[in-house]
Design a protein around this motif. Structure first.
Motif, PDB file in Angstrom:
ATOM      1  N   VAL A  39     106.050  31.786  14.937  1.00  0.00           N
ATOM      2  CA  VAL A  39     105.320  32.694  15.829  1.00  0.00           C
ATOM      3  C   VAL A  39     106.221  33.210  16.949  1.00  0.00           C
ATOM      4  N   ALA A  40     107.071  32.348  17.482  1.00  0.00           N
ATOM      5  CA  ALA A  40     107.924  32.728  18.619  1.00  0.00           C
ATOM      6  C   ALA A  40     109.098  33.617  18.218  1.00  0.00           C
ATOM      7  N   ASN A  41     109.560  33.510  16.979  1.00  0.00           N
ATOM      8  CA  ASN A  41     110.813  34.168  16.626  1.00  0.00           C
ATOM      9  C   ASN A  41     110.723  35.332  15.657  1.00  0.00           C
ATOM     10  N   LEU A  42     109.598  35.511  15.006  1.00  0.00           N
ATOM     11  CA  LEU A  42     109.490  36.662  14.101  1.00  0.00           C
ATOM     12  C   LEU A  42     109.296  37.936  14.911  1.00  0.00           C
ATOM     13  N   PRO A  43     109.888  39.029  14.460  1.00  0.00           N
ATOM     14  CA  PRO A  43     109.595  40.325  15.095  1.00  0.00           C
ATOM     15  C   PRO A  43     108.097  40.623  14.953  1.00  0.00           C
ATOM     16  N   ASP A  44     107.559  41.409  15.868  1.00  0.00           N
ATOM     17  CA  ASP A  44     106.124  41.679  15.895  1.00  0.00           C
ATOM     18  C   ASP A  44     105.586  42.197  14.568  1.00  0.00           C
ATOM     19  N   ASP A  45     106.282  43.139  13.932  1.00  0.00           N
ATOM     20  CA  ASP A  45     105.776  43.693  12.678  1.00  0.00           C
ATOM     21  C   ASP A  45     105.758  42.647  11.570  1.00  0.00           C
ATOM     22  N   ALA A  46     106.751  41.787  11.539  1.00  0.00           N
ATOM     23  CA  ALA A  46     106.798  40.721  10.539  1.00  0.00           C
ATOM     24  C   ALA A  46     105.697  39.700  10.785  1.00  0.00           C
ATOM     25  N   LEU A  47     105.451  39.376  12.043  1.00  0.00           N
ATOM     26  CA  LEU A  47     104.398  38.415  12.370  1.00  0.00           C
ATOM     27  C   LEU A  47     103.032  38.981  11.999  1.00  0.00           C
ATOM     28  N   ARG A  48     102.796  40.250  12.296  1.00  0.00           N
ATOM     29  CA  ARG A  48     101.516  40.875  11.928  1.00  0.00           C
ATOM     30  C   ARG A  48     101.298  40.796  10.417  1.00  0.00           C
ATOM     31  N   SER A  85     103.944  22.566   7.254  1.00  0.00           N
ATOM     32  CA  SER A  85     103.872  21.105   7.280  1.00  0.00           C
ATOM     33  C   SER A  85     104.230  20.562   8.658  1.00  0.00           C
ATOM     34  N   SER A  86     104.412  21.459   9.625  1.00  0.00           N
ATOM     35  CA  SER A  86     104.823  21.032  10.960  1.00  0.00           C
ATOM     36  C   SER A  86     104.350  22.035  12.000  1.00  0.00           C
ATOM     37  N   ALA A  87     103.759  21.525  13.069  1.00  0.00           N
ATOM     38  CA  ALA A  87     103.339  22.386  14.178  1.00  0.00           C
ATOM     39  C   ALA A  87     104.556  23.028  14.840  1.00  0.00           C
ATOM     40  N   GLU A  88     105.662  22.308  14.870  1.00  0.00           N
ATOM     41  CA  GLU A  88     106.890  22.856  15.451  1.00  0.00           C
ATOM     42  C   GLU A  88     107.385  24.054  14.635  1.00  0.00           C
ATOM     43  N   ALA A  89     107.318  23.947  13.323  1.00  0.00           N
ATOM     44  CA  ALA A  89     107.734  25.069  12.467  1.00  0.00           C
ATOM     45  C   ALA A  89     106.833  26.275  12.701  1.00  0.00           C
ATOM     46  N   LEU A  90     105.535  26.053  12.791  1.00  0.00           N
ATOM     47  CA  LEU A  90     104.605  27.148  13.062  1.00  0.00           C
ATOM     48  C   LEU A  90     104.926  27.808  14.402  1.00  0.00           C
ATOM     49  N   ALA A  91     105.168  27.008  15.417  1.00  0.00           N
ATOM     50  CA  ALA A  91     105.503  27.552  16.737  1.00  0.00           C
ATOM     51  C   ALA A  91     106.786  28.378  16.674  1.00  0.00           C
ATOM     52  N   ALA A 147      93.866  23.913  12.079  1.00  0.00           N
ATOM     53  CA  ALA A 147      93.402  24.402  13.384  1.00  0.00           C
ATOM     54  C   ALA A 147      94.492  25.190  14.099  1.00  0.00           C
ATOM     55  N   ALA A 148      95.726  24.713  14.041  1.00  0.00           N
ATOM     56  CA  ALA A 148      96.843  25.404  14.703  1.00  0.00           C
ATOM     57  C   ALA A 148      97.095  26.774  14.069  1.00  0.00           C
ATOM     58  N   ALA A 149      96.994  26.856  12.744  1.00  0.00           N
ATOM     59  CA  ALA A 149      97.203  28.134  12.060  1.00  0.00           C
ATOM     60  C   ALA A 149      96.110  29.129  12.440  1.00  0.00           C
ATOM     61  N   ARG A 150      94.888  28.655  12.513  1.00  0.00           N
ATOM     62  CA  ARG A 150      93.795  29.549  12.928  1.00  0.00           C
ATOM     63  C   ARG A 150      94.002  30.021  14.360  1.00  0.00           C
ATOM     64  N   LYS A 151      94.414  29.100  15.222  1.00  0.00           N
ATOM     65  CA  LYS A 151      94.670  29.450  16.625  1.00  0.00           C
ATOM     66  C   LYS A 151      95.816  30.466  16.734  1.00  0.00           C
ATOM     67  N   ALA A 152      96.799  30.358  15.854  1.00  0.00           N
ATOM     68  CA  ALA A 152      97.936  31.284  15.858  1.00  0.00           C
ATOM     69  C   ALA A 152      97.546  32.674  15.383  1.00  0.00           C
ATOM     70  N   ALA A 174     101.357  42.419  -2.946  1.00  0.00           N
ATOM     71  CA  ALA A 174     101.706  41.078  -3.395  1.00  0.00           C
ATOM     72  C   ALA A 174     101.151  40.055  -2.411  1.00  0.00           C
ATOM     73  N   PRO A 175     100.629  38.943  -2.910  1.00  0.00           N
ATOM     74  CA  PRO A 175     100.110  37.931  -1.994  1.00  0.00           C
ATOM     75  C   PRO A 175     101.226  37.345  -1.130  1.00  0.00           C
ATOM     76  N   LEU A 176     100.877  36.983   0.076  1.00  0.00           N
ATOM     77  CA  LEU A 176     101.838  36.425   1.025  1.00  0.00           C
ATOM     78  C   LEU A 176     101.316  35.080   1.507  1.00  0.00           C
ATOM     79  N   TYR A 177     102.121  34.047   1.362  1.00  0.00           N
ATOM     80  CA  TYR A 177     101.753  32.701   1.770  1.00  0.00           C
ATOM     81  C   TYR A 177     102.845  32.136   2.668  1.00  0.00           C
ATOM     82  N   VAL A 178     102.433  31.303   3.610  1.00  0.00           N
ATOM     83  CA  VAL A 178     103.378  30.500   4.375  1.00  0.00           C
ATOM     84  C   VAL A 178     102.900  29.054   4.269  1.00  0.00           C
ATOM     85  N   LEU A 179     103.818  28.154   3.918  1.00  0.00           N
ATOM     86  CA  LEU A 179     103.489  26.737   3.777  1.00  0.00           C
ATOM     87  C   LEU A 179     103.844  26.035   5.072  1.00  0.00           C
TER      88      LEU A 179
END
Length: 75
Positions: A23-32, A14-20, A48-53, A7-12
């Motif tokens: 990245v900081a709080n998801l377990p490693d397997d979920a983040l991968r 709208s905020s650099a803080e939300a992205l941070a 740019a921030a999403a690509r950097k992440a 199934a396709p997976l998307y994350v929307l």
């Protein structure tokens, strides 16, 4: 983690803080898993921030409202 890995997976984003926080709080397997999905970013700065992440696929949205973010997925 995901029951249907096809199934396709998307994350929307709208905020650099939300992205941070994601990245900081998801377990490693979920983040991968998430990084293999598509980030839909509401601005060039967030693209740019999403690509950097580590997102391999990043789709720019016209702006932050939900309709514009969802339109970026449909297009």
């Amino acid at each position: 983690m995901r029951r249907n890995s096809r199934a396709p997976l998307y994350v929307l984003l709208s905020s650099a803080e939300a992205l941070a926080n994601i990245v900081a709080n998801l377990p490693d397997d979920a983040l991968r898993a998430l990084l293999h999905g598509t980030a839909v970013a509401s601005s060039a700065r967030l693209v740019a921030a999403a690509r950097k992440a580590g997102f391999a696929r990043v789709s720019p949205a016209g702006s932050a409202p939900a309709g514009d973010m969802l339109d970026a997925i449909i297009e």
